[in-house]
Design a protein around this motif. Structure first.
Motif, mmCIF file in Angstrom:
data_model
loop_
_atom_site.group_PDB
_atom_site.id
_atom_site.type_symbol
_atom_site.label_atom_id
_atom_site.label_comp_id
_atom_site.label_asym_id
_atom_site.label_seq_id
_atom_site.Cartn_x
_atom_site.Cartn_y
_atom_site.Cartn_z
ATOM 1 N N ASP A 58 0.835 -1.207 0.000
ATOM 2 C CA ASP A 58 0.000 0.000 0.000
ATOM 3 C C ASP A 58 0.867 1.253 0.000
ATOM 4 O OD1 ASP A 58 -2.301 -1.537 0.051
ATOM 5 O OD2 ASP A 58 -2.663 -1.259 2.208
ATOM 6 N N LYS B 208 -7.753 -12.279 -1.229
ATOM 7 C CA LYS B 208 -8.312 -11.263 -2.106
ATOM 8 C C LYS B 208 -7.596 -9.952 -1.811
ATOM 9 C CE LYS B 208 -12.912 -13.328 -2.561
ATOM 10 N NZ LYS B 208 -14.378 -13.135 -2.366
ATOM 11 N N SER B 209 -7.038 -9.348 -2.845
ATOM 12 C CA SER B 209 -6.257 -8.135 -2.624
ATOM 13 C C SER B 209 -6.429 -7.200 -3.801
ATOM 14 C CB SER B 209 -4.772 -8.492 -2.452
ATOM 15 O OG SER B 209 -3.980 -7.325 -2.372
ATOM 16 N N HIS B 210 -6.306 -5.894 -3.522
ATOM 17 C CA HIS B 210 -6.337 -4.927 -4.614
ATOM 18 C C HIS B 210 -4.992 -4.849 -5.317
ATOM 19 C CE1 HIS B 210 -5.281 -2.934 -0.823
ATOM 20 N NE2 HIS B 210 -4.529 -2.119 -1.532
ATOM 21 N N HIS B 211 -4.001 -5.583 -4.793
ATOM 22 C CA HIS B 211 -2.712 -5.705 -5.472
ATOM 23 C C HIS B 211 -2.710 -6.992 -6.305
ATOM 24 C CE1 HIS B 211 -0.915 -2.516 -3.014
ATOM 25 N NE2 HIS B 211 -1.490 -3.068 -1.974
#
Length: 229
Positions: A191, A212-215
């Motif tokens: 982040d 689950k990741s936004h990366h």
């Protein structure tokens, strides 16, 4: 934008966490007190001891009190720069004596070698000291890997969960942020890197763990999407 440089974390990313927590840390717990006592007058040790006193806010602290503080920091896994410096010195002795070799995942070795051959610049950013980083890769299971890397960063540039640290690294690299990829197994670090404009990838090496990741996510270095996996 294509990737021109990769900055990688060590623990949990290139290297099994177990090696750090079951080999390196216990070794430093056993060896550090006597090492500091034996080498207290050596310039590099004396400088680190003075730095410990500075962090403690106790410039008159005797050596035994300094050692007690160091052991408390180790027990709490504190990312204190002079502790990391002294641990690096202890580990240097251990590597040189052949007490252990540095663990690096085979997929990481292959990928780092391939990226280096492609002209991608490679860097390390870890909370462990630069000296400790060089020792791990210089005495790895796969041999001396230090020739693959263009540079190393530790907490002297700042904490790994602070965006300013990655901006400082970018100034050193001289590359646009979007052309630099940061690899880590810690979302908060990713982040911070993303906040500085870097591309990111989360390494999830634990088998069967669904994340689950936004990366972008990769199970190992062969799956990193930004580099054509």
């Amino acid at each position: 934008m294509s990737i021109r440089a990769v900055v990688t974390d060590i623990e949990g990313t290139t290297t099994d966490i177990a090696f750090v927590h079951e080999t390196l840390f216990p070794y430093s717990v056993r060896a550090l007190p006597d090492f500091v006592r034996k080498h207290a007058t050596d310039p590099e040790v004396a400088e680190a001891v003075e730095d410990v006193r500075g962090v403690m806010g106790a410039p008159e602290a005797d050596l035994e009190l300094v050692i007690t503080q160091l052991m408390e920091w180790i027990a709490r896994d504190e990312k204190v720069t002079p502790l990391k410096t002294l641990q690096g010195m202890v580990w240097r002795a251990g590597y040189r004596k052949g007490d252990f070799t540095g663990h690096v995942y085979a997929d990481a070795v292959l990928a780092l070698q391939a990226w280096h051959e492609r002209g991608i610049r490679l860097y390390v950013y870890s909370s462990g000291s630069v000296a400790a980083q060089k020792l791990l890769f210089g005495h790895s299971d796969a041999g001396d890997l230090t020739s693959l890397f263009d540079g190393y960063f530790d907490t002297r540039v700042g904490g790994k969960k602070e965006a300013a640290s990655y901006r400082t690294i970018l100034q050193t690299l001289g590359e646009p942020a979007a052309s630099v990829l940061f690899l880590s197994d810690v979302v908060a670090e990713l982040d911070a890197a993303a906040a500085a404009g870097l591309q990111t990838c989360l390494l999830v090496r634990e088998p069967g763990l669904e994340v689950k990741s936004h990366h972008p996510v990769a199970r190992d270095f062969s799956e990193i999407p930004q580099l054509g996996a």
